[in-house]
Design a protein around this motif. Structure first.
Motif, PDB file in Angstrom:
ATOM      1  N   ALA A   1      84.016  25.715   3.538  1.00 21.32           N
ATOM      2  CA  ALA A   1      82.790  26.334   4.047  1.00 21.32           C
ATOM      3  C   ALA A   1      82.063  25.388   4.994  1.00 21.32           C
ATOM      4  O   ALA A   1      81.489  25.813   6.009  1.00 21.32           O
ATOM      5  N   ALA A   2      82.100  24.086   4.688  1.00 26.37           N
ATOM      6  CA  ALA A   2      81.453  23.088   5.552  1.00 26.37           C
ATOM      7  C   ALA A   2      82.158  22.996   6.901  1.00 26.37           C
ATOM      8  O   ALA A   2      81.504  22.880   7.950  1.00 26.37           O
ATOM      9  N   VAL A   3      83.482  23.060   6.895  1.00 24.17           N
ATOM     10  CA  VAL A   3      84.241  23.044   8.152  1.00 24.17           C
ATOM     11  C   VAL A   3      83.873  24.265   8.989  1.00 24.17           C
ATOM     12  O   VAL A   3      83.636  24.160  10.198  1.00 24.17           O
TER      13      VAL A   3
ATOM     14  N   ALA B   1      85.702  14.974   9.500  1.00 27.94           N
ATOM     15  CA  ALA B   1      84.286  14.777   9.889  1.00 27.94           C
ATOM     16  C   ALA B   1      83.449  16.008   9.586  1.00 27.94           C
ATOM     17  O   ALA B   1      82.564  16.387  10.353  1.00 27.94           O
ATOM     18  N   SER B   2      83.685  16.608   8.418  1.00 25.94           N
ATOM     19  CA  SER B   2      83.012  17.869   8.085  1.00 25.94           C
ATOM     20  C   SER B   2      81.675  17.682   7.374  1.00 25.94           C
ATOM     21  O   SER B   2      80.977  18.661   7.111  1.00 25.94           O
ATOM     22  N   HIS B   3      81.304  16.439   7.071  1.00 29.44           N
ATOM     23  CA  HIS B   3      80.020  16.210   6.402  1.00 29.44           C
ATOM     24  C   HIS B   3      79.378  14.945   6.961  1.00 29.44           C
ATOM     25  O   HIS B   3      80.065  14.011   7.375  1.00 29.44           O
ATOM     26  N   VAL B   4      78.045  14.936   6.983  1.00 31.59           N
ATOM     27  CA  VAL B   4      77.320  13.787   7.502  1.00 31.59           C
ATOM     28  C   VAL B   4      76.078  13.557   6.653  1.00 31.59           C
ATOM     29  O   VAL B   4      75.482  14.503   6.125  1.00 31.59           O
TER      30      VAL B   4
ATOM     31  N   HIS C   1      71.086  13.415   2.112  1.00 32.17           N
ATOM     32  CA  HIS C   1      71.906  14.439   2.768  1.00 32.17           C
ATOM     33  C   HIS C   1      71.618  15.817   2.170  1.00 32.17           C
ATOM     34  O   HIS C   1      70.993  15.951   1.119  1.00 32.17           O
ATOM     35  N   ALA C   2      72.087  16.830   2.910  1.00 32.32           N
ATOM     36  CA  ALA C   2      72.065  18.210   2.420  1.00 32.32           C
ATOM     37  C   ALA C   2      73.487  18.510   1.960  1.00 32.32           C
ATOM     38  O   ALA C   2      74.386  18.668   2.791  1.00 32.32           O
ATOM     39  N   PRO C   3      73.738  18.528   0.636  1.00 32.70           N
ATOM     40  CA  PRO C   3      75.123  18.523   0.130  1.00 32.70           C
ATOM     41  C   PRO C   3      75.923  19.795   0.415  1.00 32.70           C
ATOM     42  O   PRO C   3      76.940  19.744   1.099  1.00 32.70           O
ATOM     43  N   ARG C   4      75.451  20.938  -0.126  1.00 32.42           N
ATOM     44  CA  ARG C   4      76.227  22.181  -0.018  1.00 32.42           C
ATOM     45  C   ARG C   4      75.367  23.333  -0.496  1.00 32.42           C
ATOM     46  O   ARG C   4      74.270  23.134  -1.043  1.00 32.42           O
ATOM     47  N   PRO C   5      75.852  24.581  -0.324  1.00 33.25           N
ATOM     48  CA  PRO C   5      75.100  25.729  -0.829  1.00 33.25           C
ATOM     49  C   PRO C   5      74.808  25.593  -2.321  1.00 33.25           C
ATOM     50  O   PRO C   5      75.644  25.120  -3.095  1.00 33.25           O
ATOM     51  N   GLY C   6      73.613  25.982  -2.710  1.00 33.83           N
ATOM     52  CA  GLY C   6      73.219  25.882  -4.105  1.00 33.83           C
ATOM     53  C   GLY C   6      72.591  24.546  -4.445  1.00 33.83           C
ATOM     54  O   GLY C   6      72.154  24.339  -5.574  1.00 33.83           O
ATOM     55  N   ARG C   7      72.549  23.636  -3.501  1.00 33.24           N
ATOM     56  CA  ARG C   7      71.951  22.323  -3.714  1.00 33.24           C
ATOM     57  C   ARG C   7      70.780  22.124  -2.750  1.00 33.24           C
ATOM     58  O   ARG C   7      70.571  22.906  -1.838  1.00 33.24           O
ATOM     59  N   THR C   8      70.034  21.044  -2.964  1.00 36.81           N
ATOM     60  CA  THR C   8      68.895  20.734  -2.102  1.00 36.81           C
ATOM     61  C   THR C   8      69.110  19.377  -1.439  1.00 36.81           C
ATOM     62  O   THR C   8      69.972  18.599  -1.860  1.00 36.81           O
ATOM     63  N   VAL C   9      68.327  19.104  -0.412  1.00 42.07           N
ATOM     64  CA  VAL C   9      68.365  17.792   0.243  1.00 42.07           C
ATOM     65  C   VAL C   9      68.033  16.741  -0.809  1.00 42.07           C
ATOM     66  O   VAL C   9      67.022  16.853  -1.518  1.00 42.07           O
TER      67      VAL C   9
ATOM     68  N   LEU D   1      74.257   7.044  10.640  1.00 46.17           N
ATOM     69  CA  LEU D   1      74.835   8.233  10.008  1.00 46.17           C
ATOM     70  C   LEU D   1      76.226   7.914   9.477  1.00 46.17           C
ATOM     71  O   LEU D   1      77.048   7.323  10.185  1.00 46.17           O
ATOM     72  N   ILE D   2      76.469   8.309   8.243  1.00 42.53           N
ATOM     73  CA  ILE D   2      77.795   8.138   7.648  1.00 42.53           C
ATOM     74  C   ILE D   2      78.521   9.481   7.735  1.00 42.53           C
ATOM     75  O   ILE D   2      78.011  10.517   7.288  1.00 42.53           O
ATOM     76  N   ILE D   3      79.703   9.449   8.335  1.00 45.55           N
ATOM     77  CA  ILE D   3      80.522  10.652   8.485  1.00 45.55           C
ATOM     78  C   ILE D   3      81.582  10.647   7.379  1.00 45.55           C
ATOM     79  O   ILE D   3      82.233   9.621   7.138  1.00 45.55           O
ATOM     80  N   TYR D   4      81.746  11.781   6.732  1.00 45.46           N
ATOM     81  CA  TYR D   4      82.639  11.871   5.574  1.00 45.46           C
ATOM     82  C   TYR D   4      83.824  12.808   5.823  1.00 45.46           C
ATOM     83  O   TYR D   4      83.736  13.746   6.622  1.00 45.46           O
TER      84      TYR D   4
END
Length: 363
Positions: free
Chosen positions: A70-72, A323-326, A337-345, A316-319
């Motif tokens: 989903a992040a990609v 490189a689908s997350h920063v 960071h803002a992790p994923r849906p259902g989570r908060t910053v 910025l750290i790229i993961y």
């Protein structure tokens, strides 16, 4: 593509409006439609079997895969949106040029028409012929200069009309090409949006199969996996080497990111009420007066790379390999960071995910 004033401007405005609607932040995911309430016995028979507790680690890994995909797709969506914004702006500028060029051409045509009418009123003879028929040598010589000037002016007028017509054709061709690109990006954006919804729906369906205690245990497994990865990263001794201090702009970016903690992750969002991962980092640096690319992949491609041991707060750290997350490094081995849906910053360990590399926006 036609060159009519109203049609071009209306079309350009339509494109901008269309892009605005497509990029509206309220289009995250539709809530599933409520289903009719079944009887208890029917519900029990229709409910999928709960996975055994021993399989919760596999569930966690599957969820990671779904949210990663989903992040990609979110990065693809954001990239298509950014390109569409630029293309719609270019179409508007081309439309303005076409309108201005058409006005200029109309003026030139009026000047040419005025010259033709003047010649008609003079009997239809060109100025050179009138001079040849003159009996006054002085008048002939004076008039010869005017004839040369007139001929130059006429040639200049024709050349200017030709250039203006060529420019109009070029603007129209460019605008048509931008329309084609815009349509291609609209399709790419729609495809990415569909994939995002599918991946998140699959993740939610998987999570909804779990009992309450299993969800709590799953959350604990997620924390343990992140803590294990962070510990392994710290055990390398890398934190002892990281001594960089934030720049002035870096401090402003960190302050911005810190103030967003607790706000929900929403794919495609860049504030102020919600963010996705690159929406948070790009807005943080924009607030510091240093705009950067919108997506994590473009941040990785375009910004200066620095060694992990040399990173400083605000970098910025790229993961992940794609490189689908920063995330933003804030010091002491931590990121926001803002992790994923259902989570908060939120605040997390910098080594809690596989690090691809570090980039510095204000290098």
């Amino acid at each position: 593509m036609g060159t009519g004033k109203r049609g071009l401007l209306a079309a350009a405005v339509t494109v901008v409006c269309a892009v605005t609607v497509l990029s509206a932040p309220g289009t995250a995911f539709a809530s599933p439609r409520p289903t009719p309430t079944a009887s208890p016995s029917a519900s029990r028979s229709a409910s999928p079997a709960l996975p055994p507790d021993k399989d919760l680690e596999k569930v966690r890994e599957k969820l990671d895969d779904l949210y990663h995909d989903a992040a990609v797709a979110t990065d693809e969506y954001n990239a298509a949106e950014e390109k569409a914004d630029k293309q719609s702006a270019e179409i508007v500028e081309l439309a303005k040029k076409i309108v201005a060029g058409q006005k200029k051409l109309d003026t030139l045509k009026d000047r040419a028409g005025a010259a033709a009418r003047a010649q008609y009123r003079g009997g239809g003879l060109p100025d050179a012929a009138k001079l040849v028929l003159s009996d006054d040598p002085e008048q002939f010589l004076d008039g010869a200069g005017r004839v040369l000037q007139g001929e130059r002016a006429a040639k200049g007028l024709i050349a200017e009309m030709t250039r203006t017509q060529t420019d109009l054709k070029s603007y129209a061709k460019d605008a048509s090409a931008q329309w084609d690109k815009l349509e291609a990006n609209r399709k790419a954006k729609a495809a990415a949006k569909k994939k995002i919804k599918q991946q998140i729906a699959a993740a939610e369906k998987l999570e909804n199969r779990l009992a309450k205690k299993q969800k709590e245990k799953l959350a604990e497994l997620e924390r343990q996996a992140a803590a294990k990865a962070q510990t392994a990263w710290l055990d390398t001794g890398v934190l002892d080497e990281i001594k960089g201090k934030a720049s002035g702009q870096g401090r402003k970016a960190v302050e911005f990111a810190t103030h967003q903690m607790g706000k929900p992750y929403v794919w495609g969002a860049e504030g102020p009420r919600s963010y996705d991962c690159s929406g948070l980092t790009s807005q943080a640096w924009a607030s510091a007066g240093h705009p950067i690319p919108r997506t994590s992949q473009e941040q990785w491609k375009q910004l200066k790379h620095v060694d992990v041991k040399d990173m400083r707060p605000g970098d910025l750290i790229i993961y992940f390999d794609d490189a689908s997350h920063v995330a933003m490094y804030v010091g002491d081995g931590a990121i926001i960071h803002a992790p994923r849906p259902g989570r908060t910053v939120t605040l997390a360990g910098a080594g809690s995910m596989p690090i691809l590399g570090v980039v510095r926006p204000d290098a």
